[in-house]
Structures are given as structure tokens and as C-alpha cells.
Design a protein around this motif. Structure first.
Motif, short mmCIF file in Angstrom:
data_model
loop_
_atom_site.label_atom_id
_atom_site.label_comp_id
_atom_site.label_asym_id
_atom_site.label_seq_id
_atom_site.Cartn_x
_atom_site.Cartn_y
_atom_site.Cartn_z
N ARG A 251 1.48 5.00 -3.78
CA ARG A 251 0.03 4.98 -3.93
C ARG A 251 -0.64 3.84 -3.18
NH1 ARG A 251 -1.60 1.69 -8.37
NH2 ARG A 251 -3.37 3.06 -8.72
N SER A 253 -1.59 1.72 0.43
CA SER A 253 -1.78 1.93 1.88
C SER A 253 -0.93 0.95 2.67
CB SER A 253 -3.25 1.71 2.23
OG SER A 253 -3.44 1.67 3.61
N ARG A 317 -3.94 -2.72 -0.87
CA ARG A 317 -4.97 -1.69 -1.08
C ARG A 317 -4.28 -0.38 -1.45
NH1 ARG A 317 -10.28 -0.87 0.84
NH2 ARG A 317 -10.84 1.32 1.06
N THR A 318 -4.77 0.25 -2.49
CA THR A 318 -4.24 1.55 -2.89
C THR A 318 -5.12 2.66 -2.32
OG1 THR A 318 -5.53 1.65 -4.94
CG2 THR A 318 -3.38 0.54 -5.04
N HIS A 319 -4.58 3.86 -2.33
CA HIS A 319 -5.33 4.99 -1.78
C HIS A 319 -6.57 5.33 -2.62
CE1 HIS A 319 -2.42 5.69 1.33
NE2 HIS A 319 -1.43 5.83 0.45
N ASP A 320 -6.58 4.90 -3.88
CA ASP A 320 -7.76 5.18 -4.70
C ASP A 320 -8.75 4.01 -4.72
OD1 ASP A 320 -6.22 3.46 -6.14
OD2 ASP A 320 -6.15 4.66 -7.97
N GLY A 321 -8.59 3.05 -3.78
CA GLY A 321 -9.61 2.03 -3.58
C GLY A 321 -9.41 0.72 -4.30
N GLN A 322 -8.34 0.56 -5.06
CA GLN A 322 -8.07 -0.74 -5.67
C GLN A 322 -7.49 -1.66 -4.61
OE1 GLN A 322 -5.53 0.12 -8.98
NE2 GLN A 322 -7.14 1.08 -10.19
N GLU A 323 -7.97 -2.90 -4.54
CA GLU A 323 -7.53 -3.76 -3.45
C GLU A 323 -7.65 -5.23 -3.79
OE1 GLU A 323 -9.91 -3.80 0.12
OE2 GLU A 323 -11.74 -3.38 -0.99
N ARG A 352 -11.21 -5.20 -10.56
CA ARG A 352 -10.38 -4.02 -10.81
C ARG A 352 -9.09 -4.05 -10.00
NH1 ARG A 352 -10.61 1.82 -9.13
NH2 ARG A 352 -11.90 1.11 -7.41
#
Length: 426
Positions: A251, A253, A317-323, A352
Motif C-alpha cells: 500500500r 508508493s 507516502r501510501t496510495h491512499d494519501g497518507q504521508e 494522519r
């Protein structure tokens, strides 16, 4: 020892300080007469008493073969100090000649503390006692202060200028770097498109790199854009901040972020002035946010470069926007993470990504910081702290700070310490 960094960052000044400290002369390969003499007889110029100090070695790479021959006869540390405005391993001859025999120190643009004569220890405090950051004294910087610092950057000759004089200096800096330094690294078939590529990369500063878009906008094929971006990295004009490796699961990037090496240069490449960035319209706010991230990441990376305990840096950074905009991993496995926000008001939603990273790392997560443009520092969550950006370069609470010293103090101390250690080893 090789001191490498951007053109005009202060390498020659630092080398002169080191040479003066040891009573040595500097072999300046930027001087055409000296360069021709060294090219004709490099052995003579590298055979003197240590330390032999050579400035801008990439102008006559044959000198590296002569240094290798000297080290083959007597492999003792601290014999040579060389500087270069290109990455040492970018020149094939350099990589082949001295691999495994040289210690490389990156000299980055001046930090805010260096410009103000103040010792910076934010990362030290954050790693040892994160909660102490809340009690640090600050300068209560305003948005206008941050805008001015961003546009000033940290390249010494740009810092000394202002207004149109600084703008012209940045323009000349780019022109000389691309016209002269690139040709020393590689033969480029489409060199006229390099300025356009650099501007397209600047437009992505502080963001995940989209190489295809940057290349297409500059009129370059993807493979050529990738190669030319590598050249710009070798000249320290841009930096890819790679995805941090420990948490790269399905999950997360794996794409790097791109940062221009100096925030002032980035602002000039984008045509951004303090007046334009201070406007309240959406475009100006977006530019301010991206340039602020590049500025803050640059300040943190400078402090990280002075530490012997930092093992890796990157972004997460994750694909759902957590970074997390920057992750710093220490040699003991502990991790600090940072999120940069352009706003002055922070709430739990802004942390987050840091909470997600904390959950993934567990006890290895030392602390996370939401760095913002407001005036208050406070605990936002377990091991997560909201702190004003200017805490990066201000003194601990109640401290008066050391007397001002001329930059680059941190770099001179580091180099002299390395040479002293080398002499003890001999």
C-alpha cells in the motif's frame, strides 16, 4: 577527503580555511594556467606534504590518477582534500580511481542558523528528548518572514544580494551551470532543452516526481529526460528524495519526490517573488506550500548531514494519501518523521500520515512533527508534536546561544575533526 556540493556554496572558502589552518597551499584548477600545468605534470602537484588541497578537481580529472598512484605507494589517511562542484561518482575516472579510498562530505547551502551565527541542534533534541522541542524559544516568524527566507535561499552569493540583483545572479548561476558544468560531465545532444527541463522540475518541487510529464513539457523523450535529470542531480541543482525503504509494502508508493537544491533558486526558476507569494489567491498559496516544503526539507537535511548517526532519509507516502514529507532513520533503527504544513492552525487531521507511520513502526517511531507557520508548539498526539518551523533554527528555552561565527562553521569544524582523526591514525 572530497568536499562536494553546488557551485558557489562555499567549498573554495572552506578549503582555503583548511589549507590556512595547516599552512598548505591550494591548487586551484579553476585557474586555466594552473589547470594546464597540472594536466601536463599531475604527479608534481600531488606529491607535497599533507594535506594536499585541490580545488575543483573535475576540471582536470587526471589528477585523480596521480592521487591514486601516491596512495598506492603510501596509503595514509588525511593526505588529500579535494573539492568538486559535481558529485564525485558522476565522473567515471573518479569512481574508478579512488573507490574505497575516499571519504565524501556533502556541503549544502547555508542553513538559517549558519546565516545568523547560531548553533542548530533541533534534530539532536528531537531524537533524544522530543518533548523538549515544545519548550524551545523562538523568533515568532510570520508568513512574510518565511516567504523572505524561501526566496533568499542559502547560496552565499545570492544571500548577499536582494531584489533584481539576486534574480540576475540566479539566472547567471543556472546559465553557467548548464553551459559549462554539464559539458564536463557528459556530451548532451539536446543541451538547449536543459533549462526547460530544470524549470519543469522546479514546477514539481516538493511533489512526487512525474518524469514523463516533466520530459514531455520540455520536449524530451522519457529516457532522455531521465538521463538529463540525473545530470542535474550530479550538479546538485535538484535532488530526488526517494521513498523510504523500510515500510514499502503493497500500500506504499515507491516514487521519489523532487526538490530543487536551493529554495531561492526554485523560486527564481518559477518566477516567484515575495510579493507574488504573499498574495492570498489559490495559485500563490499552492506555490508557497510546495516551496515551503522544499525549504524545510532542505533545512532538516542540512542538520542531518552534520550527524554521524543518520542512516537513511526519504519520504513516505501510501496510495491512499497518507504521508510524511521527510523520514530520518538513525543507525540504531529509531525514526523521526516530519510533515510540513503552510497553515498556522493545526489539528489532528494534519497528523494522519504520521499516525499511520507510527502504527506501522511501533516502538521504532521516536517522534513525528507537524511543522507549521503558526506560533505555538504543543503535543498533538502520542509522540506527535506540532511545532513552528522556526524552532528548527532557534535555541533551547532559556539559552542565549553561542557568539556569532562566520559561516560555514559547521563544515569547517567537521573537516578539521576528520583531518585530526586521520593524523592520529597515522
Amino acid at each position: 577527503m572530497a568536499l562536494q556540493g553546488p557551485r558557489t556554496v562555499g567549498k573554495s572558502t572552506l578549503l582555503a580555511e583548511v589549507a590556512g589552518w595547516h599552512g598548505a597551499a591550494v591548487v586551484d584548477l579553476d585557474d586555466p594556467v594552473v589547470r594546464d600545468a597540472v594536466a601536463a605534470d599531475p604527479a608534481t602537484f600531488v606529491s607535497g606534504p599533507p594535506p594536499v588541497c585541490i580545488d575543483e578537481f573535475q576540471r582536470a580529472p587526471v589528477v585523480l590518477d596521480a592521487i591514486k598512484s601516491e596512495l598506492n605507494r603510501r596509503l595514509a589517511p588525511g593526505r588529500f582534500v579535494i573539492t568538486g562542484s559535481t558529485r564525485f561518482d558522476a565522473l567515471p575516472r573518479a569512481a574508478q580511481a579512488l573507490t574505497g579510498r575516499i571519504h565524501i562530505i556533502d556541503l549544502l547551502p547555508l542553513s538559517q542558523g549558519e546565516m545568523e551565527g547560531r548553533r542548530e541542534d533541533f534534530l539532536e533534541v528531537a531524537a533524544a528528548e522530543p518533548g523538549a522541542v515544545v519548550g524551545r524559544s523562538r523568533q515568532a516568524a510570520t508568513r512574510a518572514d518565511y516567504v523572505e527566507r524561501i526566496c533568499r535561499g542559502g547560496l552565499p552569493l545570492a544571500v548577499a544580494r536582494s531584489g533584481s540583483s539576486r534574480a540576475r545572479w540566479f539566472d547567471d548561476y543556472v546559465r553557467v551551470s548548464l553551459a559549462r558544468d554539464v559539458t564536463e560531465l557528459s556530451k548532451v545532444r539536446q543541451g538547449a532543452l536543459l533549462p526547460a527541463l530544470l524549470r519543469r522540475l522546479a514546477a514539481q518541487t516538493g511533489q512526487v516526481l512525474n518524469m514523463a510529464s516533466a520530459g514531455r513539457s520540455a520536449g524530451l523523450e522519457p529516457r532522455t529526460a531521465e538521463a538529463y535529470t540525473g545530470l542535474l542531480e550530479d550538479l546538485f541543482l535538484v535532488r530526488r528524495l526517494h521513498a523510504w525503504g523500510r515500510t514499502l509494502r503493497s500500500r506504499a508508493s515507491a516514487y521519489p519526490k523532487i526538490h530543487v537544491g536551493d529554495s531561492g533558486l526554485a523560486a527564481r526558476l518559477l518566477g516567484v517573488t515575495p510579493q507574488r507569494m504573499s498574495r492570498p489567491d489559490p495559485a500563490a498559496l499552492a506555490e508557497f506550500g510546495h516551496l515551503l516544503e522544499t525549504f524545510v526539507v532542505g533545512e532538516l537535511l542540512r542538520q542531518a548531514s552534520w550527524s554521524g548517526e543518520v542512516a537513511a532519509v526519504g519520504h513516505w507516502r501510501t496510495h491512499d494519501g497518507q504521508e510524511a514529507d521527510l523520514v530520518i532513520e538513525h543507525r540504531d533503527g529509531s525514526v523521526l518523521a516530519f510533515e510540513v504544513k503552510a497553515g498556522a492552525r493545526i489539528d489532528r487531521r494534519d497528523a494522519r500520515g504520521l499516525r499511520a507511520l507510527r502504527g506501522a513502526l511501533g516502538d521504532a517511531f521516536t517522534a513525528g512533527f507537524v511543522l507549521h507557520t503558526g506560533r505555538l508548539a504543543y503535543h498533538l498526539d502520542d509522540r506527535i508534536i506540532a511545532a513552528p518551523i522556526d524552532t528548527l533554527w532557534t535555541a533551547p528555552h532559556g539559552a542565549t546561544g553561542a557568539p556569532p561565527k562566520p559561516p560555514p562553521v559547521a563544515r569547517l569544524d567537521e573537516v578539521l575533526a576528520e583531518l585530526d582523526e586521520a593524523r592520529r591514525d597515522r
